[in-house]
Enzyme design. Structure first.
Site, short mmCIF file in Angstrom:
data_model
loop_
_atom_site.label_atom_id
_atom_site.label_comp_id
_atom_site.label_asym_id
_atom_site.label_seq_id
_atom_site.Cartn_x
_atom_site.Cartn_y
_atom_site.Cartn_z
N HIS A 99 12.42 -1.92 0.54
CA HIS A 99 12.65 -1.93 -0.87
C HIS A 99 14.07 -1.68 -0.88
O HIS A 99 14.98 -1.08 -0.51
CB HIS A 99 11.82 -1.00 -1.40
CG HIS A 99 11.99 0.53 -0.96
ND1 HIS A 99 12.85 1.30 -1.34
CD2 HIS A 99 11.16 1.23 0.06
CE1 HIS A 99 12.82 2.48 -0.76
NE2 HIS A 99 11.80 2.55 0.39
N ASP A 101 15.33 -0.08 -3.90
CA ASP A 101 15.72 0.84 -4.64
C ASP A 101 15.80 2.07 -3.82
O ASP A 101 15.29 2.07 -2.58
CB ASP A 101 14.68 1.21 -5.90
CG ASP A 101 13.24 1.09 -5.48
OD1 ASP A 101 13.07 0.85 -4.43
OD2 ASP A 101 12.50 1.68 -5.94
N ASP A 131 16.12 5.13 4.01
CA ASP A 131 15.04 4.52 3.22
C ASP A 131 15.64 4.29 1.88
O ASP A 131 16.10 4.78 1.11
CB ASP A 131 14.33 6.06 2.70
CG ASP A 131 13.13 5.77 1.75
OD1 ASP A 131 12.66 4.69 1.89
OD2 ASP A 131 12.72 6.46 1.06
N GLU A 165 9.94 0.52 -5.39
CA GLU A 165 9.20 1.14 -4.58
C GLU A 165 9.14 2.61 -4.75
O GLU A 165 7.97 3.24 -4.65
CB GLU A 165 9.40 0.98 -3.07
CG GLU A 165 8.24 1.35 -2.15
CD GLU A 165 8.44 2.78 -1.76
OE1 GLU A 165 7.43 3.39 -1.23
OE2 GLU A 165 9.68 3.31 -1.85
N GLU A 166 10.27 3.12 -5.25
CA GLU A 166 10.63 4.75 -5.29
C GLU A 166 9.79 5.17 -6.48
O GLU A 166 9.58 6.67 -6.54
CB GLU A 166 11.69 5.08 -4.91
CG GLU A 166 12.66 4.73 -3.80
CD GLU A 166 12.10 5.67 -2.59
OE1 GLU A 166 11.13 6.34 -2.82
OE2 GLU A 166 12.59 5.42 -1.58
N HIS A 410 14.62 10.85 1.99
CA HIS A 410 14.73 11.54 0.63
C HIS A 410 15.61 12.77 0.59
O HIS A 410 15.53 13.69 -0.47
CB HIS A 410 13.13 11.83 -0.08
CG HIS A 410 12.64 10.50 -0.13
ND1 HIS A 410 11.58 10.56 -1.05
CD2 HIS A 410 12.84 9.41 -0.09
CE1 HIS A 410 11.07 9.41 -1.50
NE2 HIS A 410 11.69 8.58 -0.67
#
Length: 437
Positions: A99, A101, A131, A165-166, A410
């Site tokens: 992804h 984003d 990520d 996605e986030e 994250h």
């Protein structure tokens, strides 16, 4: 094409090219943060860099062999489907879930600039390296190498780079829309590898997640006259304890948790507590406790939500039986005909996933991991990955893996290791090779 020949043809990850492209894409990460309504990502900033790499090898420019489809549902927020055609109709494998984003990053909290790539030995540092922008670059390099070397494969290899996605506050932007429009239907013909986990091992299970809020209503009064109040803080603490006791009785650890390698069983706990404010000498009239349920895949989200509501309804009905805190603590004021009460609400829940451990995709991923990393140890997490349960329910053979670091997922000071990405590239080439047989 023979298995060994495919791997030899695709060779090793071009590290210089990888770092060069990652530098460009991490440089866009400030504009890829997904936290609406304040921060809406502009995924087409990533699409542009990927297209700069792949369009020279695409049918769009006439050179081929890549078939490129830029699919956009909202301006500036595109998805990209890239296909390397095989020779055998219906034989297919796909890499999906990379992804474009990222989660937010506050530069004041970091030891380095989160929005530009910095290199410290093997560490590639910046928001999105783990990520999931590192995976965007890794799969882009794989598709470019396929296009450059043109191995004659039976299988069609498809890469799907996705938006949004986030955060699920806005829908109809990313893979959910692609599935709805049937643009991924043909991927059901072979294993789908969702590339958005970490630590180089197959992730075979993820948890469901149920965000909840428990609003507690009491009666505001002077703290020196506590007998005239209904203390919502005390009511909330006692009610939550009762809810948790019932939850863990009804949803105990399951034997299959060990098979899937979950680190914890299902949990139900508070993570936030709020009240409207007031003086220290004031018992407030209300408060709100919020938290989540992290649910292993062997229980249904709907069943758990119904049970939680049952607990709250029963406590409300029998609030006089709930434990109190001290000689004047109470939840009913009979002379005023007032009762404390609980109201339970839920935000959007996500279901967990259990990958098919008997599928060809799983066995191929395990063998590829053992070859590239040196060992294979599948694991599960009670963290949640959105979207992939829906793909599984649509009939896709979903397997998940990733080559960043769970420790920086994250997190502030996010980084990945170039050496891990090199191993990830070898996993991909091994998967392609094995599926030729």
């Amino acid at each position: 094409m023979a298995t060994s020949n495919v791997k030899r043809t695709l060779g090793n990850l071009n590290e210089e090219s990888f770092v060069s492209l990652l530098t460009k894409i991490i440089g866009e990460s400030k504009f890829l943060q997904n936290n609406p309504p304040e921060l809406i990502p502009e995924e087409d900033r990533v699409v542009k860099h990927v297209l700069d790499c792949l369009l020279p090898y695409s049918t769009t420019t006439g050179a081929g062999p890549l078939v490129v489809n830029h699919v956009t549902y909202f301006p500036g927020r595109g998805n990209l489907i890239v296909e390397y055609p095989g020779t055998e109709p219906g034989k297919i494998l796909s890499f999906v879930g990379m992804h474009m984003d990222v989660v937010t990053a506050n530069p004041n909290d970091w030891d380095f600039d989160p929005f530009s790539l910095s290199i410290d030995g093997d560490k590639l540092r910046g928001r999105g390296t783990t990520d999931c922008l590192g995976h965007i670059v890794l799969v882009t390099e794989l598709m470019r190498r396929l296009a450059e070397t043109k191995p004659k494969l039976k299988s069609t290899v498809v890469a799907v780079f996705i938006a949004n996605e986030e955060n699920s506050a806005i829908t109809g932007v990313g893979v959910d829309a692609l599935v709805k429009d049937g643009l991924l239907d043909k991927l059901k013909g072979g294993p789908l590898f969702w590339i958005d986990t970490a630590d180089k091992q197959p992730c075979i299970g993820t948890g469901g997640m149920i965000p909840w809020k428990l609003h507690v209503t009491g009666k505001l009064f002077h703290s020196g006259l506590a007998h005239k109040a209904i203390n919502p803080l005390e009511l909330g603490m006692e009610a939550l304890e009762e809810i948790q006791l019932r939850f863990y009785k009804d949803f105990p650890p399951h034997p299959k948790e060990q098979v899937y390698g979950f680190a914890t069983p299902s949990t139900m706990k508070p993570t936030q507590w709020s009240y409207p404010g007031g003086g220290i000498n004031q018992i407030p009239g209300e408060c709100t406790i919020a938290g989540d349920v992290r649910l292993i895949i062997l229980s249904g989200v709907k069943d758990v939500m119904e049970k939680l509501q049952e607990y709250v309804d029963d406590i409300n009905e029998n609030i006089d039986k709930l434990d109190t805190r001290g000689p004047v603590s109470k939840y009913i004021l009979h002379d005023e005909n007032l009762r404390g009460s609980l109201t339970l609400t839920f935000d959007e829940a996500m279901s967990g996933v259990a990958c098919d451990l008997d599928s060809r995709g799983f066995h191929v991923l395990c063998k590829a991991t053992e070859e590239a990393v040196g060992h294979v140890k599948p694991y599960s997490i009670t963290g949640s990955l959105p979207l992939i349960r829906e793909l599984q329910e649509e009939g896709f053979d979903v397997q998940t893996a990733g080559y960043g670091l769970m420790a920086t997922y994250h997190a502030k000071n996010e980084y990945c290791l170039l050496s891990d990405m090199c191993q990830g590239y070898h996993v991909f080439t091994s998967i392609i090779s094995q599926l030729e047989d």
